[in-house]
Scaffold this motif. Sequence first.
Motif, PDB file in Angstrom:
ATOM      1  N   UNK A 116       0.839  -1.390  -0.037  1.00  0.00           N
ATOM      2  CA  UNK A 116      -0.017   0.060   0.183  1.00  0.00           C
ATOM      3  C   UNK A 116       0.696   1.421  -0.054  1.00  0.00           C
ATOM      4  N   UNK A 117       0.621   1.966  -1.027  1.00  0.00           N
ATOM      5  CA  UNK A 117       1.479   3.197  -1.053  1.00  0.00           C
ATOM      6  C   UNK A 117       0.621   4.619  -0.338  1.00  0.00           C
ATOM      7  N   UNK A 118       1.227   5.071   0.711  1.00  0.00           N
ATOM      8  CA  UNK A 118       0.505   6.224   1.635  1.00  0.00           C
ATOM      9  C   UNK A 118      -0.001   7.271   0.799  1.00  0.00           C
ATOM     10  N   UNK A 119      -1.154   7.781   0.601  1.00  0.00           N
ATOM     11  CA  UNK A 119      -1.317   8.854  -0.229  1.00  0.00           C
ATOM     12  C   UNK A 119      -2.744   9.313   0.449  1.00  0.00           C
ATOM     13  N   UNK A 120      -2.846  10.380   1.609  1.00  0.00           N
ATOM     14  CA  UNK A 120      -3.969  10.903   2.004  1.00  0.00           C
ATOM     15  C   UNK A 120      -4.566  11.654   1.193  1.00  0.00           C
ATOM     16  N   UNK A 121      -5.767  11.568   1.254  1.00  0.00           N
ATOM     17  CA  UNK A 121      -7.123  12.244   0.082  1.00  0.00           C
ATOM     18  C   UNK A 121      -7.346  13.572   0.759  1.00  0.00           C
ATOM     19  N   UNK A 122      -6.418  14.616   0.289  1.00  0.00           N
ATOM     20  CA  UNK A 122      -6.740  15.964   1.096  1.00  0.00           C
ATOM     21  C   UNK A 122      -7.949  16.669   0.233  1.00  0.00           C
ATOM     22  N   UNK A 123      -8.681  17.535   1.135  1.00  0.00           N
ATOM     23  CA  UNK A 123      -9.887  18.161   0.717  1.00  0.00           C
ATOM     24  C   UNK A 123      -9.307  19.383   0.216  1.00  0.00           C
ATOM     25  N   UNK A 124      -9.502  20.143  -0.826  1.00  0.00           N
ATOM     26  CA  UNK A 124      -9.357  21.448  -1.253  1.00  0.00           C
ATOM     27  C   UNK A 124     -10.121  22.429  -0.765  1.00  0.00           C
ATOM     28  N   UNK A 125      -9.551  23.485   0.022  1.00  0.00           N
ATOM     29  CA  UNK A 125     -10.456  24.408   0.517  1.00  0.00           C
ATOM     30  C   UNK A 125     -11.335  25.330  -0.556  1.00  0.00           C
ATOM     31  N   UNK A 126     -12.433  25.563  -0.037  1.00  0.00           N
ATOM     32  CA  UNK A 126     -13.602  26.198  -0.637  1.00  0.00           C
ATOM     33  C   UNK A 126     -12.919  27.356  -1.631  1.00  0.00           C
ATOM     34  N   UNK A 127     -12.097  28.437  -0.922  1.00  0.00           N
ATOM     35  CA  UNK A 127     -11.591  29.489  -1.651  1.00  0.00           C
ATOM     36  C   UNK A 127     -10.681  29.072  -2.901  1.00  0.00           C
ATOM     37  N   UNK A 128      -9.987  28.050  -2.710  1.00  0.00           N
ATOM     38  CA  UNK A 128      -9.148  27.347  -3.846  1.00  0.00           C
ATOM     39  C   UNK A 128      -9.866  26.998  -5.085  1.00  0.00           C
ATOM     40  N   UNK A 129     -11.107  26.240  -4.526  1.00  0.00           N
ATOM     41  CA  UNK A 129     -12.199  25.623  -5.702  1.00  0.00           C
ATOM     42  C   UNK A 129     -12.774  27.017  -6.082  1.00  0.00           C
ATOM     43  N   UNK A 130     -13.173  28.034  -5.659  1.00  0.00           N
ATOM     44  CA  UNK A 130     -13.856  29.216  -6.143  1.00  0.00           C
ATOM     45  C   UNK A 130     -12.800  29.859  -7.361  1.00  0.00           C
ATOM     46  N   UNK A 131     -11.549  29.975  -6.896  1.00  0.00           N
ATOM     47  CA  UNK A 131     -10.436  30.603  -7.791  1.00  0.00           C
ATOM     48  C   UNK A 131     -10.517  29.507  -8.958  1.00  0.00           C
ATOM     49  N   UNK A 132     -10.561  28.187  -8.966  1.00  0.00           N
ATOM     50  CA  UNK A 132     -10.615  27.516  -9.992  1.00  0.00           C
ATOM     51  C   UNK A 132     -11.724  27.521 -10.864  1.00  0.00           C
ATOM     52  N   UNK A 133     -12.991  27.629 -10.337  1.00  0.00           N
ATOM     53  CA  UNK A 133     -14.288  27.750 -10.730  1.00  0.00           C
ATOM     54  C   UNK A 133     -14.451  29.226 -11.705  1.00  0.00           C
ATOM     55  N   UNK A 134     -13.642  30.448 -11.072  1.00  0.00           N
ATOM     56  CA  UNK A 134     -13.533  31.466 -11.672  1.00  0.00           C
ATOM     57  C   UNK A 134     -12.643  31.392 -13.068  1.00  0.00           C
TER      58      UNK A 134
END
Length: 496
Positions: free
Chosen positions: A206-224
């Motif tokens: 098993x390769x350890x790879x935490x599934x991090x949540x992206x913060x909302x402000x970052x997602x909003x920048x991507x949406x824009x």
Amino acid sequence: MNTKRNPSVLIIGAGATGMLSAIRLRDAGITDITIIEKADRVGGTWRDNTYPGVACDIPSHHYCYSFEPAPWSHQCAVGSELQNYMEHVGKKYGVTETVRFNEVVTSCVYDDQGKWTVTTDKGAVFVVDFVIAATGILHHPKYPDIPGLDDFAGDSWHTAKWNHDVNLTDKRIGVIGTGSTSHQVVPELVNAGHDVTVFQRTPQWVFPFPNLKFPEWMRNRWKAKPSRTKPWKWFFKTFIEQFFVKATVGAPVQNAILKFSVKSYLRLGVRDKELRAKLTPDYGVGCKRLVVNFTFYPAIQKPNVDLITDGIEGIEPEGVRTKDGKLHILDVLVLSTGFHNFNYMRPMNVVGRAGHTIEDSWGEGRFRTSHAILMENFPNYFLMLGPGTPIGNNSVIGMAEEQIDYVLQLIDIWREERADEIEPTPQAVAAFADYIKAGLEGSVWVGGCQSWYQDVDGIPAIFPYPWSDFVKSMEAVDTSELTMRKLQNEEIARAV
Ligand code: NAP
């Protein structure tokens, strides 16, 4: 290009690869496209797999179409988010409205005159110039060959056909299998407080790879501004190509880091020595497809779960009996036992030139292609993600994007009237098999394991070279690898 002809192309499947094929063909000016999908929606894998915990284990900024970045919620999106993405792409690019849903292609027969006759279970018949089989790899659930499976008195299902109607509260749940899927589903069941028994035949690295949540402000920048996701795509793509892929094909530094990571994770992540011994594989790291996960080890150490490694004797109405004679009483039995990965376009009846069937070519469990796409005796028939594709811990969407560009080059040969029939030469098919075999030396796939990648000769149906080699191999069609015929059977080019 001086295009003269507009071919008719039939695409089988409206999963990630089928939709991509349709979009790229249309972009290239091909208008006569038929897409047939056996289910009622686009999405393929992400439509079919709805088990608890289903998620991609490849970062989503990389596991998405290059032309449609998305404001992903997590480093690795969950199944429903990926399915929504697929449906969004289908709608936005005008694919969904053109798909014939709930229709199964039953046969593709070549007429030796440059045309494929494609028949469906609804009795529809299509006569087309090209077939693109975008049928996916892992979509025929494999049920284990365990005596008594049908005798189980409780509810039982395969992870790819999750039964959401059964209330799992207070149920004793057994899970057979410990592949990538099980590593996702078991933690969900355990963390929900269920009483879980996991039956493991072979442990996994098993390769350890935490599934991090992206913060909302970052997602909003991507949406824009979606182009803001580009550095992320570049980062994950580079990480996978330069680390994972190179580690698997034997690059010493990457391979050493990979081994160190998985072994340290096991050592530090599982404190109990006895449990750790049970979870320690006896084969090389990466030989079986590496599990990428960060939730299984914590879950398997909880008090409401048992890891059973004694081997299954049989299944009885009350539960699973192991080889030590113990009966594990269960209410629900989940089969996380993988897929018939070598089915590819089968069980469809595919008959090529001069009555050649796909069983004639592949029947003995040897999967021979040229560039993973072309098959001898099956002219103008392209298998997407076929044997020899660099599957593994990389994005199949990226692979399909490379492959469809190669396919378009082949179709252009036809459009330019340089040939009516295009298929690989026998020499090209043999050379590709030799090439794959040669690449195995020093790779992780000769690490002494049995995995779903391998054919009867132990040759993995994958591409054992760096990603850059795959991209290069798809860049330009080498016509010396092709038999190209005109309709009058006049061969206009053939390799020597
Ligand atoms: P899998 O890797 O083939 O694992 C099947 C498991 O079932 C193995 O542990 C196997 O044991 C066990 N098994 C099969 N038959 C058995 C039997 N008769 N008795 C006992 N155990 C039996 O299947 P999977 O976990 O569904 O994963 C398949 C592939 O799907 C993955 O490798 C991956 O490519 C893909 N996947 C991807 C993601 C993603 O996020 N991208 C997520 C899930 C799955 P043995 O090892 O001993 O054969």
